[in-house]
Structures are given as structure tokens and as C-alpha cells.
Design a protein around this motif. Sequence first.
Motif, short mmCIF file in Angstrom:
data_model
loop_
_atom_site.label_atom_id
_atom_site.label_comp_id
_atom_site.label_asym_id
_atom_site.label_seq_id
_atom_site.Cartn_x
_atom_site.Cartn_y
_atom_site.Cartn_z
N PRO A 70 79.14 51.38 4.67
CA PRO A 70 78.88 50.19 4.88
C PRO A 70 79.14 49.46 3.44
CG PRO A 70 77.50 52.52 4.95
CD PRO A 70 78.87 52.59 4.49
N GLN A 71 80.12 50.20 2.32
CA GLN A 71 80.15 49.37 1.05
C GLN A 71 81.73 48.43 1.83
OE1 GLN A 71 79.93 53.03 1.44
NE2 GLN A 71 78.19 53.14 -0.28
N ALA A 72 82.06 48.58 2.32
CA ALA A 72 83.25 47.91 3.55
C ALA A 72 82.18 46.91 3.98
CB ALA A 72 84.31 48.71 3.69
N GLU A 73 82.06 46.93 4.90
CA GLU A 73 80.86 46.04 5.12
C GLU A 73 80.50 44.92 4.74
OE1 GLU A 73 77.42 45.54 8.58
OE2 GLU A 73 78.05 47.17 8.28
N GLN A 74 79.38 45.54 2.70
CA GLN A 74 78.51 44.65 1.91
C GLN A 74 79.87 43.87 1.69
OE1 GLN A 74 76.96 47.44 -0.90
NE2 GLN A 74 76.06 48.10 1.38
N ALA A 75 81.36 44.42 1.49
CA ALA A 75 82.22 44.05 0.51
C ALA A 75 82.81 42.13 1.52
CB ALA A 75 83.57 44.45 0.24
N VAL A 76 83.30 43.20 3.20
CA VAL A 76 83.29 41.56 3.67
C VAL A 76 82.22 40.57 3.18
CG1 VAL A 76 83.41 40.17 6.06
CG2 VAL A 76 84.55 43.12 5.34
N GLN A 77 81.34 40.63 3.11
CA GLN A 77 79.64 39.58 3.19
C GLN A 77 80.03 38.90 2.28
OE1 GLN A 77 78.33 38.01 5.94
NE2 GLN A 77 79.09 39.58 7.37
N TRP A 78 80.22 39.42 0.99
CA TRP A 78 80.43 39.21 -0.11
C TRP A 78 81.64 38.53 -0.78
CZ3 TRP A 78 84.99 39.56 -3.36
CH2 TRP A 78 85.00 38.80 -4.32
N GLY A 79 82.71 39.03 0.26
CA GLY A 79 83.98 37.53 0.22
C GLY A 79 83.89 36.64 0.45
N LYS A 80 82.91 36.18 1.67
CA LYS A 80 82.90 35.66 2.63
C LYS A 80 82.04 34.06 1.85
CE LYS A 80 81.53 33.79 7.33
NZ LYS A 80 80.61 33.15 6.96
N THR A 81 80.48 34.90 1.50
CA THR A 81 79.94 34.23 0.76
C THR A 81 80.59 33.34 -0.20
OG1 THR A 81 78.04 35.54 1.48
CG2 THR A 81 77.76 34.14 -0.41
N THR A 82 80.90 33.96 -1.50
CA THR A 82 81.37 34.04 -2.68
C THR A 82 83.03 32.40 -2.09
OG1 THR A 82 81.96 36.04 -3.36
CG2 THR A 82 83.49 34.20 -4.07
N MET A 83 83.91 32.78 -1.18
CA MET A 83 84.36 31.61 -0.16
C MET A 83 83.78 30.28 -0.35
SD MET A 83 88.40 32.92 0.09
CE MET A 83 87.82 34.27 1.67
N GLU A 84 82.73 30.60 0.63
CA GLU A 84 82.52 29.66 0.97
C GLU A 84 81.33 28.77 -0.11
OE1 GLU A 84 80.27 31.44 5.36
OE2 GLU A 84 79.44 31.60 3.53
N LYS A 85 81.30 29.50 -1.03
CA LYS A 85 80.32 28.14 -2.46
C LYS A 85 81.57 27.59 -2.96
CE LYS A 85 77.01 31.76 -2.88
NZ LYS A 85 76.67 32.67 -3.99
N MET A 86 82.98 27.91 -2.74
CA MET A 86 84.31 27.09 -3.63
C MET A 86 83.78 26.17 -3.00
SD MET A 86 86.74 30.63 -3.78
CE MET A 86 88.28 29.77 -4.34
N GLY A 87 83.54 25.77 -1.40
CA GLY A 87 83.73 24.53 -1.19
C GLY A 87 85.52 24.25 -0.07
N LEU A 88 85.80 25.13 -0.16
CA LEU A 88 87.34 25.03 0.74
C LEU A 88 87.32 24.66 1.81
CD1 LEU A 88 88.47 29.04 0.39
CD2 LEU A 88 88.85 27.10 -1.23
N ASP A 89 87.95 24.30 2.41
CA ASP A 89 88.34 23.65 3.90
C ASP A 89 87.22 24.87 5.58
OD1 ASP A 89 89.07 21.57 2.88
OD2 ASP A 89 91.70 21.78 2.55
N ARG A 90 87.73 25.59 5.28
CA ARG A 90 87.43 26.35 6.06
C ARG A 90 87.79 28.17 5.55
NH1 ARG A 90 91.36 28.26 11.25
NH2 ARG A 90 89.25 29.16 12.42
N VAL A 91 86.44 28.70 5.88
CA VAL A 91 86.40 30.10 5.87
C VAL A 91 86.04 30.88 6.52
CG1 VAL A 91 84.95 32.05 4.20
CG2 VAL A 91 85.53 29.55 3.09
#
Length: 466
Positions: A70-91
Motif C-alpha cells: 500500500p505504501q508503494a501505491e501511495q508513493a505513486v500518487q505522491w510522485g504524480k501529484t508533486t510533479m503536477e504541482k511543478m507545472g510541467l508540460d506532461r505528467v
Amino acid sequence: MRFPSLCRSLLLAAALPATSLTVAAQSARVNATDSVNIRKIYDEALARGQSYENLRELTGRIGGRLSGSPQAEQAVQWGKTTMEKMGLDRVYLQEVMVPHWVRGAKEKAQVRGAKGKGISLNVCALGGSVGTNGKIKAQVIEVQSLQELAALPADKVKGKLVFFNRPMNPLYIETGRAYGEAGDQRRSGAAEAAKRGAVGALVRSLSLAHDDFPHTGTMRYEDGVAQVPAAALSTNGADELSQLLKADKNLTVELEMSCQTLPEVKSYNVVGEIKGSKYPDEIITVGGHLDSWDLAQGAHDDGTGCVQSMEVLRLLKASGLRPERTVRAVLFMNEENGTRGGNKYAELAKAAQEKHLAAMESDGGGFTPRGFSIEADPATVRKVQQWEPLFVPYGSGDITPGHGGTDIGPLKGQAKALIGYNCDDQRYFDIHHTAADTFDKVNRRELELGGASMAALIYLLSKYGL
């Protein structure tokens, strides 16, 4: 501010014929511009770097992230959300099936001698091991290598626990070399012991430290060979057991482990990218692995590599350095016990006929940066080495041929260069794969300097190509 490359170019220009002066002047201007831009990257990292705080959140809120958990699953969502907040061209996410091994209750081991009194040993199951199905109790035979085991008569091994007690070689300056040489007993010890009729394997932890932390890590079984339990002993525990065996060769060890392998689980690589302004179809990948072992927070292995890879993108944006080639940060899943994420990334890249210029990996901890190792043809290595003077002022100018990384390894043949970020590794294997791999072991300044070093090299790769 010092410009080593600029000075060298100007000295060379003085000795050139007039027809070459224009070229030399252009080279000098390029190097001066690069020095200034690289300084911008380092200033941003040291003044406003986000790697440390991102790591605090990853390790503190989620902790250990073994594939399938479950922690790995949480980390995936954390990584996606964190990069989305960076304003990248694509996540986006890349689906990958991963193994799901669970440790279960805390492992127990006791040494029992002729008088029957038990002495506890600090142990942990090796990743992928079967459990003991209750307790196993057996005599112990100590060996230094797989070769020594193979040379023993069958009756010396059958029914016993094989104790692999070869330490890492302390004479090597590069501790990774010592780790690699000693790793065969962890990876293959159980399978080789089972071939000789042993009931299990005990393996000295892969560490140069003398302490009570057992080091886990992946091990492998072989088709057609009995699967026997495998556990790591702390280095202090291994030394103690060895001394006890010298006094009583008939002593026994009682081992209890409840680990098991469950059905595979769907997981993901997390990918974020900035599109190149001139050559968007040429891709530079930078990454670390999002999964970690379950004993601690997975801070140095490899939370640091993940946050540094994301920080590369942020540093380029914050410094106003739009990359000319596409730069893609990848948080790979399942490096520790399967490399499924790295293989899937390369598979999808090949299927899409992507053009990978280079790939960089950070998976040696978040310690003081030293430089980079380049896995490429000699001409490409020399090309990257021409930039060494730009890194010398920051202590990361050691650019040599060498290993790129486990997760980017499957890109060999697709990418022109595989690049490993190298930092000071003297402390790494003290905490590697142990309960001691926690956030408090990471130094903010060292971590941010590492991200800046990675961003600086990727800036050059994006600008000049290979």
C-alpha cells in the motif's frame, strides 16, 4: 566567479592562426555562457532547493515502499501529484506488474550451544525468501564463498544451515566495488546451499560497518532447486556466530521467519517531462527508483534519487533555462526486487520508437556529489569529459567511464549514453537496505548540491547533444 573553460579557450586562441580566432572566440563565449547558467542552477538549488522538503514528505508521510505494498501505491500518487504541482508540460503513469513479497512478523534467531542456553542474533529475511513454516533448528557450517561450499563433501552440508561469512573487502576505495564482489553470497547463497541439501542459508550483511543492523536485499531461487529460507545476519551477529562456532562446532541455530510471496500487483512508473524547445523528439531521461525495502523509510535508497530527478526539472524551469531537448524525470517502480519498472520503460520507449539521447540515474544515496560515470562508446565519453572544467568549481568534475544504473540499463542500445550520478559512497553501505535508512541521515546541502550537479549536466546535454 571563475571560468576555467573560458580561460583555457582564450589561451588557446592566442596561439591560433587568424583564420581560427573566430571559432575560438565563439567557443569562449559558449563556455562563459554555460558557466553563468550553471551558476544559476546551483544558486537556485542552494537558496531555494525543494529536494530536501520533498524527501521529508515522502519518507515521513509514506515511509518504506516495497513493490506491491500500500505504501508503494501511495508513493505513486505522491510522485504524480508533486510533479503536477511543478507545472510541467506532461505528467503521466506507466502501468507495470510487480512482485508482492511481504516480510510478516519480525524474524527471530537464536544460537544454542551444548548447555542449551539461547543467544539472540539480529537477523532479517532476504527479499524474496520463503518462510520457515514455524521454526527450523539445525547445525551450522561456515563458509567464505560459493566455491568453498561447492568443494565440501555432501555429508558436511546436508541438513544444516550454511553460514556465508565473507565480508566486504575494506581495502577498496570505491565501496560499490566491494559490495558487488560480496553480493553473490546474498543473491545465490540459498540456491547453492539447497543444491547441497542444506535446510537454509545465513548471510553476513553487505556492509563495512560493524553494528547490529541486518541488511536485507534481493535473493534468487533457481528452477528445479528446493527453495530454502535465507536470512541476513548483522555484521556483529556474524562475527559472534563465527566465534561461537570456533568453540562449539555442534551448536545449532533456531530460525523463525513468516515471509511469503503473494500474487503480483499492478503498479506504475511516474513520469514528468518538459518538452524540448528545438528538438522535442530527442529525449534525455533522469530518474531514481520509487520503491524501497520495508525496514525503514528508504531515504538514501532511493528517495534521494527520486527527489533529485524531479528537482532537475524544477531547477531548469526556475533558472529560466528551457531545455532544447525533451527532459523526462522518471520515478521507476520495482528496482529492488525485480527491475520491472526499468524494463517496462525501455519496452514502451522502443515500441514508440522514441529517440533517447541519454539517460541518467541517481541511486547511490544523497551524499556529497563527486561526478558521473558514463556508459557509452569512447568518443561519447570524451565528449562529456570536455565539460569537466565546468563542474570542478562545484566538486563534481570526476567524469569517468563506468556503470550507468540498474533502471536505465535496459535502455542500452536505445540511448547513446547511460550516465550514473556519483556521490561520496563511504557511508552508503552503513545504512543500505537497513532500518537505519531514515530521513535524518540525509544532509540538506549535500542533497541539493547533487540535484544541481545533475541538472547542470542535463542542461549541457540538452544544449549540445552528443
